[in-house]
Design a protein around this motif. Sequence first.
Motif, mmCIF file in Angstrom:
data_model
loop_
_atom_site.group_PDB
_atom_site.id
_atom_site.type_symbol
_atom_site.label_atom_id
_atom_site.label_comp_id
_atom_site.label_asym_id
_atom_site.label_seq_id
_atom_site.Cartn_x
_atom_site.Cartn_y
_atom_site.Cartn_z
ATOM 1 N N GLY A 92 -1.823 -19.056 -61.879
ATOM 2 C CA GLY A 92 -2.477 -19.344 -63.146
ATOM 3 C C GLY A 92 -2.416 -20.799 -63.553
ATOM 4 O O GLY A 92 -3.423 -21.382 -63.967
ATOM 5 N N LYS A 93 -1.243 -21.434 -63.443
ATOM 6 C CA LYS A 93 -1.095 -22.827 -63.866
ATOM 7 C C LYS A 93 -1.921 -23.762 -62.998
ATOM 8 O O LYS A 93 -2.624 -24.643 -63.507
ATOM 9 N N SER A 94 -1.846 -23.584 -61.683
ATOM 10 C CA SER A 94 -2.601 -24.462 -60.777
ATOM 11 C C SER A 94 -4.098 -24.350 -61.022
ATOM 12 O O SER A 94 -4.815 -25.356 -61.048
ATOM 13 N N LEU A 95 -4.586 -23.116 -61.200
ATOM 14 C CA LEU A 95 -6.012 -22.929 -61.445
ATOM 15 C C LEU A 95 -6.421 -23.556 -62.772
ATOM 16 O O LEU A 95 -7.449 -24.233 -62.859
ATOM 17 N N TYR A 96 -5.617 -23.339 -63.821
ATOM 18 C CA TYR A 96 -5.962 -23.902 -65.123
ATOM 19 C C TYR A 96 -6.008 -25.428 -65.067
ATOM 20 O O TYR A 96 -6.952 -26.053 -65.574
ATOM 21 N N ASP A 97 -5.002 -26.027 -64.455
ATOM 22 C CA ASP A 97 -4.967 -27.496 -64.366
ATOM 23 C C ASP A 97 -6.189 -28.031 -63.624
ATOM 24 O O ASP A 97 -6.758 -29.065 -64.002
ATOM 25 N N LEU A 98 -6.606 -27.328 -62.563
ATOM 26 C CA LEU A 98 -7.770 -27.771 -61.789
ATOM 27 C C LEU A 98 -9.065 -27.571 -62.578
ATOM 28 O O LEU A 98 -9.953 -28.436 -62.572
ATOM 29 N N LEU A 99 -9.175 -26.436 -63.265
ATOM 30 C CA LEU A 99 -10.348 -26.178 -64.100
ATOM 31 C C LEU A 99 -10.543 -27.287 -65.131
ATOM 32 O O LEU A 99 -11.664 -27.769 -65.355
ATOM 33 N N GLU A 100 -9.438 -27.692 -65.756
ATOM 34 C CA GLU A 100 -9.519 -28.709 -66.802
ATOM 35 C C GLU A 100 -9.756 -30.103 -66.215
ATOM 36 O O GLU A 100 -10.569 -30.872 -66.734
ATOM 37 N N HIS A 146 -1.339 -17.327 -68.117
ATOM 38 C CA HIS A 146 -0.896 -18.717 -68.300
ATOM 39 C C HIS A 146 -1.427 -19.298 -69.611
ATOM 40 O O HIS A 146 -0.662 -19.920 -70.364
ATOM 41 N N VAL A 147 -2.707 -19.103 -69.904
ATOM 42 C CA VAL A 147 -3.264 -19.699 -71.126
ATOM 43 C C VAL A 147 -2.704 -19.018 -72.379
ATOM 44 O O VAL A 147 -2.524 -19.672 -73.418
ATOM 45 N N GLU A 148 -2.404 -17.734 -72.282
ATOM 46 C CA GLU A 148 -1.786 -17.054 -73.419
ATOM 47 C C GLU A 148 -0.378 -17.594 -73.673
ATOM 48 O O GLU A 148 0.039 -17.787 -74.815
ATOM 49 N N GLU A 149 0.339 -17.830 -72.595
ATOM 50 C CA GLU A 149 1.721 -18.309 -72.702
ATOM 51 C C GLU A 149 1.778 -19.734 -73.251
ATOM 52 O O GLU A 149 2.662 -20.080 -74.038
ATOM 53 N N THR A 150 0.827 -20.565 -72.843
ATOM 54 C CA THR A 150 0.855 -21.972 -73.236
ATOM 55 C C THR A 150 0.026 -22.267 -74.481
ATOM 56 O O THR A 150 0.156 -23.336 -75.084
ATOM 57 N N GLY A 151 -0.861 -21.334 -74.848
ATOM 58 C CA GLY A 151 -1.725 -21.550 -76.003
ATOM 59 C C GLY A 151 -2.825 -22.557 -75.765
ATOM 60 O O GLY A 151 -3.410 -23.098 -76.704
ATOM 61 N N GLN A 152 -3.136 -22.819 -74.495
ATOM 62 C CA GLN A 152 -4.168 -23.806 -74.160
ATOM 63 C C GLN A 152 -5.547 -23.146 -74.094
ATOM 64 O O GLN A 152 -5.675 -22.036 -73.573
#
Length: 401
Positions: free
Chosen positions: A217-225, A245-251
Amino acid sequence: FRDCHRRARQMANALTSLGVKPSDRIGTLAWNGYRHLELYYGVSGMGAVLHTINPRLHEDQVAYIANHAEDQFIFFDLTFLPLIKAIAGRCETVKAFIAMTDHAHMPKDAGIDNLLCYEDVIEQCSSDYSWPVLDEDAASTLCYTSGTTGNPKGALYSHRSSMLHTYAAALPDALNCSARDVILPVVPMFHVNAWGLPYIACMVGAKLVFPGPALDGKSLYDLLEAEQVTLSAGVPTVWQGLLGHVEETGQPFSSMRRTIIGGAACTPAMLRKFQETYGVSVLHAWGMTELSPIGTVGTMKARHIGMSQEERDAVQSKQGRVVFGVDMKIVGADGIELPWDGKTSGDLLVRGPSVVRDYFRNEGDSPLRLDDEGQAWFPTGDVATIDADGFMQITDRSKDV
């Protein structure tokens, strides 16, 4: 894409120098990455057949597939070196294994006699290459099914079938891709050509982003952004990790506006979370290896726009309408076509220019089923309903599959 074109021409020259001939099969065991894309175009463009192998299969099945396809060379990402070591001595037709890396990262003492380096192979070759004019019915890619009993079966795609599939899948009521998109295919390039996205992105001129092996989740989110991805595609299990990941980080998602979900049904909870919480539209899709692979996409019609949220969610939970070129029907045990009323279920049959006619090397009987009018249909093995608007919904698997 300019670099990809140049290096794909170098690869075509390299393969020619290695003795590869038209229709020879070239295997890959690789993640989604730029070298894999170069092989997509370099191998098929020179007239050979790109054979993407699923590395998640058991090593016995991988060895069986390589031998059945009679692969001449196998390209692999270093992640899969242990798998290559396990099968190298069992691949009867493979002349060399080519590690998809540069000289500095080549494995030391790999224990594989015929091991070559990707960058060394293409660096010594010119980018001056004239693509041959190929018969449109010539084979371009080969992909083996993994969801069958017994040994995997090979679906052989032609240049024509892949081109028609690419046109159909890119249309507005299908995946709706354009040069304004930034596309990240999470679905693997070893799984039915990443649902055709490497071809679609190149055709429309969309930026293409590759995740490699990092699918958490984190790697995909960072790449998406970081790359401002607007469209991504994958199976529900991957999206569970991303949403977690996005729920946990609130991003939030700053750029992604659409996600294509296939491979398994998208749950109502995931649908609502993407759309209502994060403003990301969900496209439900269905397909099979034997369909190249996209069969249906859940794009709504104009009349659905004014419906209540609950009614729209019900429509979106279905697998969708056929893409251009695919015909679809449901039949009973007697082979008689059943009504499109959204309630009556039957065996799902399809046909079209991107639907398989036979499995590679014609082993066993043809999978096609003739109707009373002599028309050939492919039995998908799924049981489904189709509503009056043409939206199909999978309800079960046939008992004889």
